[in-house]
Motif scaffolding. Sequence first.
Motif, PDB file in Angstrom:
ATOM      1  N   LYS A  31      -1.887 -37.517  -8.931  1.00 59.81           N
ATOM      2  CA  LYS A  31      -2.016 -35.710  -7.516  1.00 59.81           C
ATOM      3  C   LYS A  31      -2.910 -36.873  -6.163  1.00 59.81           C
ATOM      4  O   LYS A  31      -2.851 -36.443  -5.554  1.00 59.81           O
ATOM      5  CB  LYS A  31      -2.819 -34.650  -8.495  1.00 59.81           C
ATOM      6  CG  LYS A  31      -2.477 -33.680  -7.301  1.00 59.81           C
ATOM      7  CD  LYS A  31      -4.146 -33.093  -7.467  1.00 59.81           C
ATOM      8  CE  LYS A  31      -4.047 -31.693  -6.582  1.00 59.81           C
ATOM      9  NZ  LYS A  31      -5.596 -31.006  -6.493  1.00 59.81           N
TER      10      LYS A  31
ATOM     11  N   LEU B 192      -2.053 -36.680  -2.663  1.00 62.36           N
ATOM     12  CA  LEU B 192      -2.925 -35.617  -1.794  1.00 62.36           C
ATOM     13  C   LEU B 192      -4.220 -37.067  -0.832  1.00 62.36           C
ATOM     14  O   LEU B 192      -3.269 -36.670   0.904  1.00 62.36           O
ATOM     15  CB  LEU B 192      -4.134 -34.978  -2.348  1.00 62.36           C
ATOM     16  CG  LEU B 192      -4.744 -33.471  -2.049  1.00 62.36           C
ATOM     17  CD1 LEU B 192      -3.109 -32.880  -1.439  1.00 62.36           C
ATOM     18  CD2 LEU B 192      -5.617 -33.198  -2.736  1.00 62.36           C
TER      19      LEU B 192
ATOM     20  N   LEU C  40      -0.683 -37.442   1.853  1.00 62.00           N
ATOM     21  CA  LEU C  40      -0.235 -36.864   2.647  1.00 62.00           C
ATOM     22  C   LEU C  40      -1.534 -36.310   3.817  1.00 62.00           C
ATOM     23  O   LEU C  40      -0.699 -36.143   4.582  1.00 62.00           O
ATOM     24  CB  LEU C  40      -0.607 -35.635   1.508  1.00 62.00           C
ATOM     25  CG  LEU C  40       1.441 -35.153   0.789  1.00 62.00           C
ATOM     26  CD1 LEU C  40       1.378 -33.826   0.460  1.00 62.00           C
ATOM     27  CD2 LEU C  40       2.382 -35.206   1.878  1.00 62.00           C
TER      28      LEU C  40
ATOM     29  N   GLN D 259       6.127 -30.532 -11.436  1.00 62.29           N
ATOM     30  CA  GLN D 259       5.220 -29.584 -10.997  1.00 62.29           C
ATOM     31  C   GLN D 259       4.900 -30.441  -9.397  1.00 62.29           C
ATOM     32  O   GLN D 259       4.404 -29.552  -8.472  1.00 62.29           O
ATOM     33  CB  GLN D 259       4.282 -29.328 -11.906  1.00 62.29           C
ATOM     34  CG  GLN D 259       3.400 -28.226 -11.105  1.00 62.29           C
ATOM     35  CD  GLN D 259       2.818 -27.391 -11.718  1.00 62.29           C
ATOM     36  OE1 GLN D 259       2.683 -26.536 -13.410  1.00 62.29           O
ATOM     37  NE2 GLN D 259       1.859 -28.132 -13.046  1.00 62.29           N
TER      38      GLN D 259
ATOM     39  N   MET E 298       4.579 -29.738  -5.793  1.00 65.74           N
ATOM     40  CA  MET E 298       3.171 -29.778  -4.823  1.00 65.74           C
ATOM     41  C   MET E 298       3.323 -30.426  -3.714  1.00 65.74           C
ATOM     42  O   MET E 298       3.348 -30.366  -2.766  1.00 65.74           O
ATOM     43  CB  MET E 298       2.505 -30.442  -5.624  1.00 65.74           C
ATOM     44  CG  MET E 298       0.589 -29.826  -5.110  1.00 65.74           C
ATOM     45  SD  MET E 298      -0.171 -30.977  -5.426  1.00 65.74           S
ATOM     46  CE  MET E 298       0.217 -32.384  -4.591  1.00 65.74           C
ATOM     47  N   THR E 299       3.907 -32.029  -3.485  1.00 62.98           N
ATOM     48  CA  THR E 299       4.249 -32.925  -3.166  1.00 62.98           C
ATOM     49  C   THR E 299       4.630 -32.093  -1.972  1.00 62.98           C
ATOM     50  O   THR E 299       4.869 -32.376  -0.538  1.00 62.98           O
ATOM     51  CB  THR E 299       4.591 -34.470  -3.223  1.00 62.98           C
ATOM     52  OG1 THR E 299       4.144 -34.323  -4.472  1.00 62.98           O
ATOM     53  CG2 THR E 299       4.711 -35.031  -2.052  1.00 62.98           C
TER      54      THR E 299
ATOM     55  N   GLY F 130       3.384 -29.172  -0.296  1.00 60.65           N
ATOM     56  CA  GLY F 130       2.102 -28.912   0.336  1.00 60.65           C
ATOM     57  C   GLY F 130       2.104 -29.955   1.440  1.00 60.65           C
ATOM     58  O   GLY F 130       2.393 -29.707   2.902  1.00 60.65           O
TER      59      GLY F 130
ATOM     60  N   ALA G 118      -1.791 -27.832  -2.465  1.00 59.61           N
ATOM     61  CA  ALA G 118      -1.729 -29.317  -3.004  1.00 59.61           C
ATOM     62  C   ALA G 118      -3.394 -29.555  -2.837  1.00 59.61           C
ATOM     63  O   ALA G 118      -3.826 -30.115  -3.982  1.00 59.61           O
ATOM     64  CB  ALA G 118      -1.789 -30.407  -1.878  1.00 59.61           C
ATOM     65  N   GLU G 119      -4.309 -28.923  -2.211  1.00 59.34           N
ATOM     66  CA  GLU G 119      -5.968 -29.122  -2.602  1.00 59.34           C
ATOM     67  C   GLU G 119      -6.092 -28.401  -3.765  1.00 59.34           C
ATOM     68  O   GLU G 119      -7.565 -28.708  -4.251  1.00 59.34           O
ATOM     69  CB  GLU G 119      -6.725 -28.752  -0.993  1.00 59.34           C
ATOM     70  CG  GLU G 119      -6.742 -29.552  -0.457  1.00 59.34           C
ATOM     71  CD  GLU G 119      -5.004 -29.191   0.613  1.00 59.34           C
ATOM     72  OE1 GLU G 119      -4.222 -28.375   0.465  1.00 59.34           O
ATOM     73  OE2 GLU G 119      -5.395 -29.714   1.698  1.00 59.34           O
ATOM     74  N   GLU G 120      -6.136 -27.000  -3.988  1.00 54.11           N
ATOM     75  CA  GLU G 120      -6.269 -26.070  -5.242  1.00 54.11           C
ATOM     76  C   GLU G 120      -5.770 -26.577  -6.685  1.00 54.11           C
ATOM     77  O   GLU G 120      -6.092 -26.176  -6.940  1.00 54.11           O
ATOM     78  CB  GLU G 120      -5.891 -25.072  -5.364  1.00 54.11           C
ATOM     79  CG  GLU G 120      -7.155 -23.945  -3.937  1.00 54.11           C
ATOM     80  CD  GLU G 120      -6.844 -23.191  -3.006  1.00 54.11           C
ATOM     81  OE1 GLU G 120      -6.292 -22.476  -3.622  1.00 54.11           O
ATOM     82  OE2 GLU G 120      -7.007 -23.166  -2.340  1.00 54.11           O
ATOM     83  N   MET G 121      -4.374 -27.380  -6.530  1.00 58.10           N
ATOM     84  CA  MET G 121      -4.140 -27.194  -7.591  1.00 58.10           C
ATOM     85  C   MET G 121      -5.140 -28.311  -8.634  1.00 58.10           C
ATOM     86  O   MET G 121      -4.923 -29.161  -8.496  1.00 58.10           O
ATOM     87  CB  MET G 121      -2.203 -27.767  -7.437  1.00 58.10           C
ATOM     88  CG  MET G 121      -1.587 -28.026  -8.880  1.00 58.10           C
ATOM     89  SD  MET G 121      -0.333 -29.113  -7.920  1.00 58.10           S
ATOM     90  CE  MET G 121       0.337 -29.897  -9.570  1.00 58.10           C
ATOM     91  N   ASP G 122      -4.303 -27.464 -10.001  1.00 56.37           N
ATOM     92  CA  ASP G 122      -4.541 -29.154 -10.861  1.00 56.37           C
ATOM     93  C   ASP G 122      -3.528 -29.546 -12.063  1.00 56.37           C
ATOM     94  O   ASP G 122      -3.151 -28.048 -12.334  1.00 56.37           O
ATOM     95  CB  ASP G 122      -5.543 -27.169 -12.322  1.00 56.37           C
ATOM     96  CG  ASP G 122      -6.216 -28.783 -12.759  1.00 56.37           C
ATOM     97  OD1 ASP G 122      -5.683 -29.556 -13.448  1.00 56.37           O
ATOM     98  OD2 ASP G 122      -6.339 -28.060 -14.280  1.00 56.37           O
TER      99      ASP G 122
END
Lengths: 107, 122, 720
Positions: free
Chosen positions: A26, A30, A33, A55, A59-60, A63, C204-208
Amino acid sequence: MPKKKEQGNHLAIEGEFTIYTVGELKEQILGALLANDEFEMDLSAVEEFDAAGLQLLIMTKKGASALNRKFRLTGCSAAVLSLLDLSGLASFFGDSLTYAKSKEAIA
Amino acid sequence: MAKTILFVDDSASVRQVMTTTLKREGYDVITAEDGKDALSKLDGKKIHLIISDVNMPNMDGLTFVKQAKLLPAYKFTPVIMLTTETAASKMSEGKASGVKAWIVKPFQPPHLLAAVSQLILA
Amino acid sequence: MIIPDDYLQTFVVECKELLEQMEESLLVIEKDPTNPDIINAIFRAAHTIKGSAGLFGLEFIVEFTHTAESVLDRARSGEIVINSNLTALFIAVHDHLATLVEHVVEGSTPSTETTDFGKRLTAQLEVYLGKEIKEVSFPPVQKLNVSEQSSTGDQVGADHWHLSLRFGTDVFRNGMDPFSFVRHLSKLGTIVQLVTIIDAIPSAEEMDPESCYLGFEISFRSEASKTDIDNVFNFVRSDCEIHILPPNSKISEYQKLIQELPEQEMRLGELLVNCGTLTPDELKRVLQVQSEISTDEPQRPIGEVLVEQQMVSPPVVEAALKKQEQVREHKKAEANLIRVDADKLDELINLVGELIIAGAGTSLIAQKAGMADLMESTATLSRLVEEVRDSALALRMVQIGATFNRFQRVVRDVSKELGKEINLVISGAETELDKTVVEKIGDPLTHLVRNSMDHGIEPAEVRIARGKPVKGTLKLNAYHDAGSIVIEVTDDGGGLNKAKILSKAIERGLVDENANLSDKEIYNLIFEAGFSTADAISNLSGRGVGMDVVRSNIQALRGRIELDSVEGQGSTIRIRLPLTLAIIDGFMVGVGDTTFVVPLDMVVECIELRAWASDEGDGQYLNLRGEVLPYRRLRDYFDTKGEVVRRENVVVVRYGEHKAGLVVDKLMGEFQTVIKPLGQLFKGEKGIGGFTILGNGEVALIVDVPGLMTQIEHEKDSRE
């Protein structure tokens, strides 16, 4: 541990893309990105792919659109494709996948 | 890819029966005869599910599970406990350690297989 | 597996209790076939028996119970209705289970015959599990839906299940993959459409990444039961919000679903349409209902609305309520009840008995010593001991209700056998009596009930002719009266024929031809030995056993039986029993060298013979303030030795409606008495009910007042 080849805006994940690896991945995703206008992931060497991996992939994608970045999947292994299929999210990644496939076709 | 199960029980006959049963269902099975033995089998190889007895010599099942969960490679591995212990305290202790299912002995192999299949379908 | 005997004992006791509950429920379910409490009680009995039998490796019970449990499970979920055929089948199942449990008691294995019978029952049960039979066995949900569809059009067209899953954040960390449940689900049927809900994934920043934010909306085609589908999520239950809607659910159920899910209603509607569960048109209706509900009746509890609109398959709501209730009931029972071995109670009561005797001894010594302090202290002590005794005895007291309820079955069976319609009415079920008495009263009571049904209640034609309701009524009643418990068996049948009884009794030589008997005396002749014989003359002739056997059974319990009857209107048999067999409050009297104890409950008064009463002159009757009272001198009756006293006393005793005087030498006051049964040697002694040991070590005989009275009346009869 997943092996990955990192080239700034290109991330290739090999082996495991699961709950065991998402924590580390992650941060990389991040970071990539945020740093790049375009970002590619190659999942063709992923052997294990679970809901946590999926998941993170979601998110990617989300995001990228939130940050107004281009995101492409340049390749998907059978494990990834099967879960995309089961989850009904293939269309969510549709444009990225199409791009990946056409790129493969070109290559 | 076949999923790997670590089966921990001090009874040789139970290990034998369950290894046969699980293998027939297409799982890879590693066995250990107590918690200590089981810990030594956790050498980083991928294990998809741990099935462990509670009352065992050397190291009991709950201690083993707690130790296993400290190892990065196994911290998310689901656990099924086989037990005659139904004491609530043990259960909650186990739950805190990430034990997902308690199967009370004597169990029927199909029952266990159903549980296994719900957690990690091959 | 080797199981200790006492574990097995526990198992057997548990099974018997469960079977009893099962039977009780089966007997009432016909009246209320959809009552979830009753269905659940039956299910629970089968389920628990199966479970524990498994633990004990009693495969023959597990195997047999399994099918029954499955059928009951379907009844529980409302898929089938327990009609009279099914009730009859389950009664057979119950009986067969009882047989199997007996085999456990005996440590034997069932015979081939028994096993075959079980197999036949299983085959009959399986009919209720098969699909082709489904239509025959009235699946209520589907029926309801069909009618609903034509009348209100309130249900959706899609014929598949709809599952809504929202996983908790710890699902991944607990080693679970939501997709493994989906894969497992596809073993049970076909996943028509699955939509992964990704709305909850944070930025994206907050996701765990190790937390789970996923959910699924799944349309699923399957023949599996709701339970089976539900079971797939066993491991994730505590970590997941799960909604399962059966095929053809009501619009309103989707409305409810939408209310409960976290997403916006439009978004959910879109998802449901995407799943193919709702058509856009149906969605419009769902959202309409939604807004109506939220404005008009925001406070109505969901359950109420659901039930009122009959829109959930009843088991859904019931299952939830049931579960809660079950847990509550269970907890309550657990908190309030301790199971104690009856032998331990007996031992306690025995010890209390010894304590009473020892206490009496101490009082006596205190009295002799003339120490006031000590006497006061022993008085306090004996009061406490008395309380302990009462508490100890109360432990043995059980309500007669369970015994009465067993007659539901008897009445049901016998009335079917006789082709009569008979209703059983129970009252006084909460009346308590000693456990030993309860155990021993069953057989005589069964006999009486059968008799009343067989010979008391007339066939339907006769009843119609007599202008009575076609359905006969049998009543069981119980109440406390003067230290006794009275049990009544009443029927509204033809009553007894006095003339026939009398002529029969004369023929048998039981009464003199010229005897002048009251109606009651005539009726009670049927209890005489030698009256009831094979050729049934009275309306109450027994089958197999005579009424005299019933009477002697009752008498063995220190009880008494009598009968009232009104010709054409019915009969009442009244059994009067002591509340307990172990300890009584006694009144101690002396005759010569011997001490007797008369049960205090039966003592009316004590008077001095000369001063207050006089002999009528025949040595049989006293004139007590103008009342004629039969009496006996205990000295004569028991042939007691010892010095004759000048001033004799009369103890007036009453039992039921009879009174009598017992003439004694000395009145020695109240005394708590532990009854010890007489040895074989004295068994034949009429008028003695037992003995007790006094504080000074001497033996006192306990007067069996009912026995003595019967004896007196007998003598009177034969003299007349």
